[in-house]
Design a protein around this motif. Sequence first.
Motif, PDB file in Angstrom:
ATOM      1  N   LEU A  88      12.983   3.416  -0.736  1.00  0.00           N
ATOM      2  CA  LEU A  88      13.333   2.540   0.376  1.00  0.00           C
ATOM      3  C   LEU A  88      12.429   1.313   0.420  1.00  0.00           C
ATOM      4  CD1 LEU A  88      14.025   5.101   3.257  1.00  0.00           C
ATOM      5  CD2 LEU A  88      15.691   3.792   1.925  1.00  0.00           C
ATOM      6  N   ASP A  89      11.141   1.520   0.184  1.00  0.00           N
ATOM      7  CA  ASP A  89      10.202   0.406   0.179  1.00  0.00           C
ATOM      8  C   ASP A  89      10.533  -0.573  -0.942  1.00  0.00           C
ATOM      9  OD1 ASP A  89       8.039  -0.866   1.376  1.00  0.00           O
ATOM     10  OD2 ASP A  89       6.602  -0.029  -0.043  1.00  0.00           O
ATOM     11  N   ALA A  90      10.924  -0.050  -2.086  1.00  0.00           N
ATOM     12  CA  ALA A  90      11.295  -0.902  -3.220  1.00  0.00           C
ATOM     13  C   ALA A  90      12.519  -1.751  -2.882  1.00  0.00           C
ATOM     14  CB  ALA A  90      11.572  -0.047  -4.449  1.00  0.00           C
ATOM     15  N   VAL A  91      13.488  -1.132  -2.190  1.00  0.00           N
ATOM     16  CA  VAL A  91      14.695  -1.864  -1.795  1.00  0.00           C
ATOM     17  C   VAL A  91      14.343  -3.004  -0.849  1.00  0.00           C
ATOM     18  CG1 VAL A  91      16.861  -1.719  -0.515  1.00  0.00           C
ATOM     19  CG2 VAL A  91      16.256   0.074  -2.134  1.00  0.00           C
ATOM     20  N   VAL A  92      13.499  -2.701   0.144  1.00  0.00           N
ATOM     21  CA  VAL A  92      13.104  -3.728   1.128  1.00  0.00           C
ATOM     22  C   VAL A  92      12.361  -4.866   0.449  1.00  0.00           C
ATOM     23  CG1 VAL A  92      11.656  -4.199   3.148  1.00  0.00           C
ATOM     24  CG2 VAL A  92      13.029  -2.103   3.051  1.00  0.00           C
ATOM     25  N   ILE A  93      11.404  -4.519  -0.440  1.00  0.00           N
ATOM     26  CA  ILE A  93      10.629  -5.546  -1.134  1.00  0.00           C
ATOM     27  C   ILE A  93      11.526  -6.398  -2.018  1.00  0.00           C
ATOM     28  CG2 ILE A  93       8.873  -5.916  -2.922  1.00  0.00           C
ATOM     29  CD1 ILE A  93       7.356  -3.528  -1.804  1.00  0.00           C
ATOM     30  N   THR A  94      12.470  -5.758  -2.715  1.00  0.00           N
ATOM     31  CA  THR A  94      13.398  -6.483  -3.586  1.00  0.00           C
ATOM     32  C   THR A  94      14.239  -7.466  -2.786  1.00  0.00           C
ATOM     33  OG1 THR A  94      13.525  -4.620  -5.127  1.00  0.00           O
ATOM     34  CG2 THR A  94      15.277  -6.261  -5.240  1.00  0.00           C
ATOM     35  N   ILE A  95      14.774  -7.011  -1.639  1.00  0.00           N
ATOM     36  CA  ILE A  95      15.607  -7.876  -0.789  1.00  0.00           C
ATOM     37  C   ILE A  95      14.800  -9.065  -0.262  1.00  0.00           C
ATOM     38  CG2 ILE A  95      16.868  -8.005   1.389  1.00  0.00           C
ATOM     39  CD1 ILE A  95      17.748  -5.114   0.912  1.00  0.00           C
TER      40      ILE A  95
ATOM     41  N   ARG B  35      15.360 -13.063  -1.150  1.00  0.00           N
ATOM     42  CA  ARG B  35      15.594 -14.057  -0.088  1.00  0.00           C
ATOM     43  C   ARG B  35      14.609 -15.207  -0.157  1.00  0.00           C
ATOM     44  NH1 ARG B  35      16.736 -10.155   5.196  1.00  0.00           N
ATOM     45  NH2 ARG B  35      18.885  -9.542   4.615  1.00  0.00           N
ATOM     46  N   SER B  36      13.397 -14.874  -0.632  1.00  0.00           N
ATOM     47  CA  SER B  36      12.371 -15.911  -0.729  1.00  0.00           C
ATOM     48  C   SER B  36      12.395 -16.619  -2.076  1.00  0.00           C
ATOM     49  CB  SER B  36      10.977 -15.299  -0.498  1.00  0.00           C
ATOM     50  OG  SER B  36      10.665 -14.361  -1.513  1.00  0.00           O
ATOM     51  N   GLY B  37      13.304 -16.146  -2.975  1.00  0.00           N
ATOM     52  CA  GLY B  37      13.433 -16.783  -4.279  1.00  0.00           C
ATOM     53  C   GLY B  37      12.445 -16.300  -5.305  1.00  0.00           C
ATOM     54  N   LYS B  38      11.759 -15.177  -5.027  1.00  0.00           N
ATOM     55  CA  LYS B  38      10.774 -14.634  -5.961  1.00  0.00           C
ATOM     56  C   LYS B  38      11.366 -13.448  -6.702  1.00  0.00           C
ATOM     57  CE  LYS B  38       6.795 -15.788  -3.042  1.00  0.00           C
ATOM     58  NZ  LYS B  38       5.634 -15.233  -2.309  1.00  0.00           N
ATOM     59  N   LYS B  39      10.818 -13.203  -7.888  1.00  0.00           N
ATOM     60  CA  LYS B  39      11.218 -12.028  -8.655  1.00  0.00           C
ATOM     61  C   LYS B  39      10.449 -10.813  -8.160  1.00  0.00           C
ATOM     62  CE  LYS B  39      14.042 -13.938 -11.619  1.00  0.00           C
ATOM     63  NZ  LYS B  39      15.450 -13.558 -11.705  1.00  0.00           N
ATOM     64  N   TYR B  40      11.041  -9.655  -8.364  1.00  0.00           N
ATOM     65  CA  TYR B  40      10.412  -8.410  -7.925  1.00  0.00           C
ATOM     66  C   TYR B  40       9.091  -8.191  -8.649  1.00  0.00           C
ATOM     67  CZ  TYR B  40       9.765  -3.451  -6.961  1.00  0.00           C
ATOM     68  OH  TYR B  40       9.259  -2.237  -6.567  1.00  0.00           O
ATOM     69  N   HIS B  41       8.015  -8.103  -7.890  1.00  0.00           N
ATOM     70  CA  HIS B  41       6.691  -7.801  -8.425  1.00  0.00           C
ATOM     71  C   HIS B  41       6.289  -8.739  -9.560  1.00  0.00           C
ATOM     72  CE1 HIS B  41       5.650  -3.507  -6.918  1.00  0.00           C
ATOM     73  NE2 HIS B  41       6.016  -4.311  -5.955  1.00  0.00           N
TER      74      HIS B  41
ATOM     75  N   MET C 186      11.912  -4.411 -12.277  1.00  0.00           N
ATOM     76  CA  MET C 186      11.493  -3.114 -11.752  1.00  0.00           C
ATOM     77  C   MET C 186      12.559  -2.493 -10.862  1.00  0.00           C
ATOM     78  SD  MET C 186       8.572  -1.943 -12.817  1.00  0.00           S
ATOM     79  CE  MET C 186       7.721  -0.994 -11.552  1.00  0.00           C
ATOM     80  N   GLY C 187      13.304  -3.337 -10.156  1.00  0.00           N
ATOM     81  CA  GLY C 187      14.373  -2.835  -9.300  1.00  0.00           C
ATOM     82  C   GLY C 187      15.457  -2.144 -10.106  1.00  0.00           C
ATOM     83  N   VAL C 188      15.820  -2.742 -11.246  1.00  0.00           N
ATOM     84  CA  VAL C 188      16.840  -2.160 -12.127  1.00  0.00           C
ATOM     85  C   VAL C 188      16.345  -0.846 -12.720  1.00  0.00           C
ATOM     86  CG1 VAL C 188      18.179  -2.482 -14.244  1.00  0.00           C
ATOM     87  CG2 VAL C 188      17.804  -4.419 -12.690  1.00  0.00           C
TER      88      VAL C 188
ATOM     89  N   LEU D  92       0.828  -1.210   0.000  1.00  0.00           N
ATOM     90  CA  LEU D  92       0.000   0.000   0.000  1.00  0.00           C
ATOM     91  C   LEU D  92       0.860   1.255   0.000  1.00  0.00           C
ATOM     92  CD1 LEU D  92      -2.840  -1.031   2.493  1.00  0.00           C
ATOM     93  CD2 LEU D  92      -3.052  -0.659   0.023  1.00  0.00           C
ATOM     94  N   LEU D  93       1.963   1.214   0.767  1.00  0.00           N
ATOM     95  CA  LEU D  93       2.887   2.346   0.789  1.00  0.00           C
ATOM     96  C   LEU D  93       3.479   2.563  -0.596  1.00  0.00           C
ATOM     97  CD1 LEU D  93       4.467   4.508   2.345  1.00  0.00           C
ATOM     98  CD2 LEU D  93       6.186   2.764   2.874  1.00  0.00           C
ATOM     99  N   MET D  94       3.888   1.484  -1.241  1.00  0.00           N
ATOM    100  CA  MET D  94       4.420   1.554  -2.596  1.00  0.00           C
ATOM    101  C   MET D  94       3.375   2.109  -3.553  1.00  0.00           C
ATOM    102  SD  MET D  94       7.024   0.863  -4.621  1.00  0.00           S
ATOM    103  CE  MET D  94       8.032  -0.357  -3.775  1.00  0.00           C
ATOM    104  N   CYS D  95       2.137   1.659  -3.375  1.00  0.00           N
ATOM    105  CA  CYS D  95       1.033   2.068  -4.234  1.00  0.00           C
ATOM    106  C   CYS D  95       0.736   3.565  -4.107  1.00  0.00           C
ATOM    107  CB  CYS D  95      -0.208   1.246  -3.888  1.00  0.00           C
ATOM    108  SG  CYS D  95      -1.718   1.790  -4.704  1.00  0.00           S
TER     109      CYS D  95
END
Length: 217
Positions: A72-79, A83-89, A104-106, A9-12
Amino acid sequence: MLTTLSRKLLMCFTGLFLCFFLIIHFLGNLQLFLPAEQAHTQFNAYSHFLSGNIVIKIVSYVLYTSIILHALDAVVITIKNRRSGKKYHCDQRQRASKWYSRNMGVLGTIILIFLVIHFQNFWYIYKFGTPPIDSNGNKDLYILVVTTFREWWYVVIYVLSMVALCYHLIHGVHSAIRTLGLFHPKYVKWIRNCGIAYSVIISVGFAMMPIYIYFTQ
């Protein structure tokens, strides 16, 4: 500690605010396409008005906060996703997500680097530097813009950054609509096309500004 939903929601909301700001910024910068003398006078008067308006100052603080929180939220979500083995978004409801959805991170990093350069060249000099003064006594932001856009390397960086912004927006707008629960099969194609149109118009419009000045000034 923010939950996954809270982060989405913060990202949104920060993303949608930035999209709204892009529209306002785009409309104001359209003055750069006016004949040089008229653009010079109007753009500086417009910039002076914005710098002295209390409402605009408040909006600017919201803008800076939104950029920082969004990044910052994007960085946290990407990390967390790595770690969970999923791609960003990554869109799990599609058989194959688009390349820009997976990167999206790039794209966001490219945009963030561009913003740092952009703020340093214009915002920082206008606010804290010693820009020239025009004939009406206003800080001559127009001359700063023209001088910067006469550099071919900056035009290249600007255009490439707008390409990254376009793809970032295409996925981001679509993702934000889904996060808000407005995703409906009946309207998904219409919403997606509107998001693509917005992304292309904003990005191409901004990209044309340095190109226009480089070849005409």
